[in-house]
Design an enzyme around this catalytic site. Structure first.
Site, short mmCIF file in Angstrom:
data_model
loop_
_atom_site.label_atom_id
_atom_site.label_comp_id
_atom_site.label_asym_id
_atom_site.label_seq_id
_atom_site.Cartn_x
_atom_site.Cartn_y
_atom_site.Cartn_z
N GLU A 1 0.77 -1.29 0.16
CA GLU A 1 -0.02 -0.06 0.18
C GLU A 1 0.75 1.26 -0.09
OE1 GLU A 1 -3.44 2.18 2.71
OE2 GLU A 1 -3.34 -0.01 2.83
N LYS B 1 -7.62 -0.37 11.11
CA LYS B 1 -6.93 -0.98 9.96
C LYS B 1 -5.65 -0.21 9.70
CE LYS B 1 -6.07 -1.06 5.26
NZ LYS B 1 -5.33 0.06 4.71
N HIS C 1 -1.66 10.57 0.49
CA HIS C 1 -1.84 9.34 0.00
C HIS C 1 -1.74 9.37 -1.43
CE1 HIS C 1 -3.03 5.24 0.02
NE2 HIS C 1 -4.05 5.57 -0.87
#
Length: 445
Positions: A90, A285, A398
């Site tokens: 990720e 998470k 991100h």
């Protein structure tokens, strides 16, 4: 080697050679078998010894599935600096961890405490009869259960570990005639799954053997049925605490002009995760992004860790945040307590070359030390996410990290990458905006 197939069903597949397996898959499922075979073989390790090692980790291996191994430097934990290995796919996770580590390295670093290292296993069995007789029987055979495991526990005892306790638990209020032998263990630097399961199976064997010589039982009561003997991945007494704190004024940095306002908003964000399960799941998470990445890098079982952590997050009857924050007397504090059953010996730790590399980079930690490092990574990840959420928003950082993935999907040239990165230094990154811009470039170039 012969095999038979019908409508994609095949018998004898496990007995085929690796070459035969991939040939069958390529012909059966792909319009271009040659291309499929080439892809699989491109990911084989050129070192035959290493490839053979990987092939034997699991069954029916056809190739390797690579994930990136990155590092996050500048973690100051209990006064000692670490560079932490992270295996994850990720975008922005490693960057966020490194950024949080650097932030707290100048503010006292992370403090950790291992609160307990107890692991659990259970023998599940059915007993039809008098519960008081069963309790008396258990007290008589308890010492025999432990003695019967001597050959299994001998080496563990030399390292200071072993069986801590065994108790009989009556669960007949949940399932008729259902009981447990609930055992606790200290497995020192190993995760200890095989050790625990071997002990449990011996307990079950002793239970079934000794029941026949217990005179108080009727013939019916002697028919104890052992359902299963297995360790538990829920380890609420194998807990590590990680925390950071500093005076409010020390929180000032690029995106934090008003530290008091930032801290108050940060605490509110954590409080929302404490009471709102929909938020708590995503909140946790993010914590697991940091935890799992090191668990995988060090050859531990991330699925077991995940299951145990999420069970712990629900221990009070509602799923809730693993982390907590407060402001008290002008001090901002942020911490988490998390169950982590980890090992630094046994399993993949002595087999996988990159696991050995990761552990050596961490200076060959004990299981307790690894628990602390992993917990810190989770806290750092959570701090980075909450700082972004309560200041600039999560997408800004991100998506800029995700830009590389978009450019790879669009097969951007080196020249296009240079122009696109420059353009998005001052513009918001979204998949559609990158597509629009590269199409515009391609019309011009």
């Amino acid at each position: 080697m012969k095999y038979f197939k019908m409508n994609n069903f095949i018998t004898g597949f496990s007995k085929l050679s690796k070459e035969e397996k991939i040939n069958w898959i390529a012909k059966e499922y792909f319009s271009n078998p040659k291309e499929a075979l080439s892809l699989l073989k491109n990911y084989w390790n050129t070192d035959e010894k290493i490839q053979n090692l990987h092939d034997e980790f699991i069954e029916n291996t056809i190739t390797n599935f690579y994930l990136p191994l990155g590092v996050a430097p500048n973690f100051l934990i209990n006064g000692k600096h670490y560079t932490i290995p992270m295996v994850i796919e990720e975008s922005s996770v490693v960057a966020a961890a490194a950024k949080a580590a650097k932030f707290w390295s100048t503010r006292g670093g992370f403090k950790t405490t291992v609160l307990n290292t107890e692991k659990i296993g259970q023998v599940h069995f059915m007993f039809t009869g008098d519960a008081l007789k069963l309790e008396k029987f258990f007290l008589e055979i308890k010492a025999k259960c432990i003695a019967a495991t001597e050959s299994i526990t001998k080496n563990m005892q030399k390292r200071g570990g072993g069986i801590l306790e065994i108790e009989l638990r009556n669960k007949t209020h949940l399932i008729e005639n259902y009981y447990q032998l609930h055992a606790t263990f200290d497995t020192k630097d190993s995760m200890g799954a095989n050790f625990i399961n071997s002990c449990l199976e011996q307990f079950a064997k002793t239970l079934k053997e000794e029941v026949h010589s217990f005179e108080s039982f009727s013939e019916e009561e002697k028919n104890i049925e052992v359902v299963m003997s297995i360790l538990s991945n829920y380890v609420p007494n194998c807990i590590v605490r990680a925390e950071v704190s500093c005076p409010l004024e020390e929180l000032i940095e690029k995106h934090i002009n008003d530290p008091k306002d930032f801290a108050e908003k940060f605490v509110r964000a954590v409080q929302i995760a404490e009471i709102e399960p929909f938020r708590a799941v995503t909140h946790n998470k993010g914590i697991m992004n940091g935890i799992d990445a090191i668990v995988i890098a060090t050859g531990n079982d991330f699925r077991a860790v995940e299951a145990g952590v999420h069970a712990y997050a629900s221990r009070n009857g509602q799923y809730s945040s693993l982390s907590h924050a407060k402001i008290e007397n002008g001090i901002f504090s942020f911490w988490l307590e998390v169950p982590l059953a980890l090992g630094t010996v046994g399993g993949l730790t002595s087999l996988h070359p990159l696991v050995k590399f990761s552990l050596e980079m961490l200076e060959n930690p004990t299981a307790k030390e690894l628990m602390q490092i992993v917990a810190v990574a989770g806290l750092a990840q959570n701090f980075a996410a909450l700082r972004s959420l309560t200041t600039t928003g999560i997408q800004e950082g991100h998506m800029k990290m995700h830009l590389n993935n978009i450019l790879n999907q669009l097969e951007a040239t080196d020249e296009e990458r240079l122009l696109i990165r420059k353009h998005f230094e001052k513009n918001v990154v979204t998949h559609s905006s990158v597509v629009d811009y590269i199409q515009k470039l391609r019309r011009i170039i």
